[in-house]
Motif scaffolding. Structure first.
Motif, PDB file in Angstrom:
ATOM      1  N   SER A 205       0.797  -1.228   0.000  1.00 41.50           N
ATOM      2  CA  SER A 205       0.000   0.000   0.000  1.00 41.50           C
ATOM      3  C   SER A 205       0.832   1.281   0.000  1.00 41.50           C
ATOM      4  O   SER A 205       0.359   2.324  -0.459  1.00 41.50           O
ATOM      5  CB  SER A 205      -0.972  -0.004   1.184  1.00 41.50           C
TER       6      SER A 205
ATOM      7  N   VAL B  62      -4.876   3.664  -3.277  1.00 39.38           N
ATOM      8  CA  VAL B  62      -5.386   4.099  -1.979  1.00 39.38           C
ATOM      9  C   VAL B  62      -5.095   5.580  -1.790  1.00 39.38           C
ATOM     10  O   VAL B  62      -4.259   6.159  -2.489  1.00 39.38           O
ATOM     11  CB  VAL B  62      -4.749   3.301  -0.815  1.00 39.38           C
TER      12      VAL B  62
ATOM     13  N   GLY C 273      -6.343   0.756   3.271  1.00 39.31           N
ATOM     14  CA  GLY C 273      -7.001   0.042   2.193  1.00 39.31           C
ATOM     15  C   GLY C 273      -7.826  -1.152   2.615  1.00 39.31           C
ATOM     16  O   GLY C 273      -8.401  -1.818   1.753  1.00 39.31           O
TER      17      GLY C 273
ATOM     18  N   LEU D 203      -8.703  -2.311  -0.846  1.00 33.23           N
ATOM     19  CA  LEU D 203      -7.891  -3.510  -1.025  1.00 33.23           C
ATOM     20  C   LEU D 203      -8.546  -4.739  -0.408  1.00 33.23           C
ATOM     21  O   LEU D 203      -8.361  -5.864  -0.884  1.00 33.23           O
ATOM     22  CB  LEU D 203      -6.490  -3.295  -0.446  1.00 33.23           C
TER      23      LEU D 203
END
Length: 299
Positions: free
Chosen positions: A29, A101, A127, A132
């Protein structure tokens, strides 16, 4: 196949497999933050982990899944995965699982935002809900379909997309897929947009419109303000008038309560930039940026 039979065939979510995949994705991320020009995400980092799960079940290895990795910008791909049904034209799709993100400053967090951690029944990390976690969940669904191979009339399609969190760069994600006609066949059946930043189904949301206000004044020394036009003050006054007009034209709508909207339509600044200079200089220009969130009850 009846819904009850399909549920029985698919079974419950494999939590161990889901957590393993999500751990890998959240671990990327830091490189998925979307705030150009400083931070440009690399969505192919996520696609690599998704493909590791799904390629063993793809048509290239004798499996049922049709996998299409579509890229318009290096390192920033989209992924379309299909589980074919028995009836041509019948389709159900899951779209919007985005692999970028919003930014996160680790200094503002009580835990590392760029790695998955578990606190009781909570999954924590940038996320996990936006978006995610949805990527991992739908990946597990497509994997399970490929493993169990139920006979479905509907073709099931999952579309994992790039570049959802910022519109400064276009032609990368779902806009490009639509332009190229790659999502046209999804019009033949129900489409679920899988991007609610929460833990329950969402049946309506506010659209997002980015805006930018560029202000030009006159630069001068702050000791002689009568010779300057303060761009910051000018921008504040202009924005105040624009907001007053917006909230007059788009007041709270009664249907927002019916459908459980947390807020009515809004227009607000989120970023403020100016070229810089000394504290004793009245700035001659600045740029204010923000967004409009408009509930679907207004045209």
């Amino acid at each position: 196949m009846a819904t009850s039979n399909l549920k029985q065939t698919l079974g419950d979510l494999n939590k161990e497999s889901f957590i393993s995949l999500l751990t890998k994705i959240i671990g990327e991320s830091k490189f998925l933050q979307n705030n150009p020009p400083e931070l440009i995400p690399e969505e192919d980092r996520v696609i690599k982990h998704v493909l590791d799960c799904l390629l063993p079940y793809s048509t290239t290895t004798g499996g049922p899944l049709i996998v299409n990795h579509v890229t318009y910008f290096p390192g920033r791909g989209n992924l379309i995965v299909e589980y074919p049904g028995t009836q041509p034209g019948k389709i159900l799709s899951f779209v919007g699982m985005h692999m970028d993100v919003v930014t996160a400053n680790p200094n503002d967090w009580d835990f590392d935002p760029f790695s998955l951690s578990i606190d009781g029944d909570k999954l924590r990390g940038r996320g996990t809900t936006d978006c995610l976690g949805h990527v991992a969940l739908v990946t597990e669904l497509m994997k399970r379909l490929a493993e169990t191979k139920p006979k479905l009339e509907l073709t099931v399609v999952a579309v994992f997309i790039a570049n959802e969190e910022n519109s400064a760069i276009s032609g990368v994600g779902v806009d490009a897929l639509v332009k190229d006609g790659l999502l046209d066949k999804l019009k033949g059946g129900p489409l679920f947009w899988i991007d609610t930043a929460d833990k329950q189904p969402c049946i309506g949301t506010g659209g997002m419109i980015p805006w930018k206000l560029q202000v030009t004044g006159k630069l001068f020394h702050s000791g002689l303000p009568h010779k300057a036009i303060n761009a910051l003050e000018l921008g504040m006054e202009a924005l105040k008038e624009i907001q007053l007009r917006f909230y007059k034209d788009f007041p709270p709508h009664p249907d927002e309560q019916v459908y459980g909207f947390a807020t009515p339509s809004t227009m607000k600044p989120t970023q403020w930039n100016y070229p810089g200079g000394g504290i004793n200089q009245i700035p001659g220009e600045c740029t204010i940026s923000g967004d409009v969130r408009l509930t679907p009850f207004y045209k």
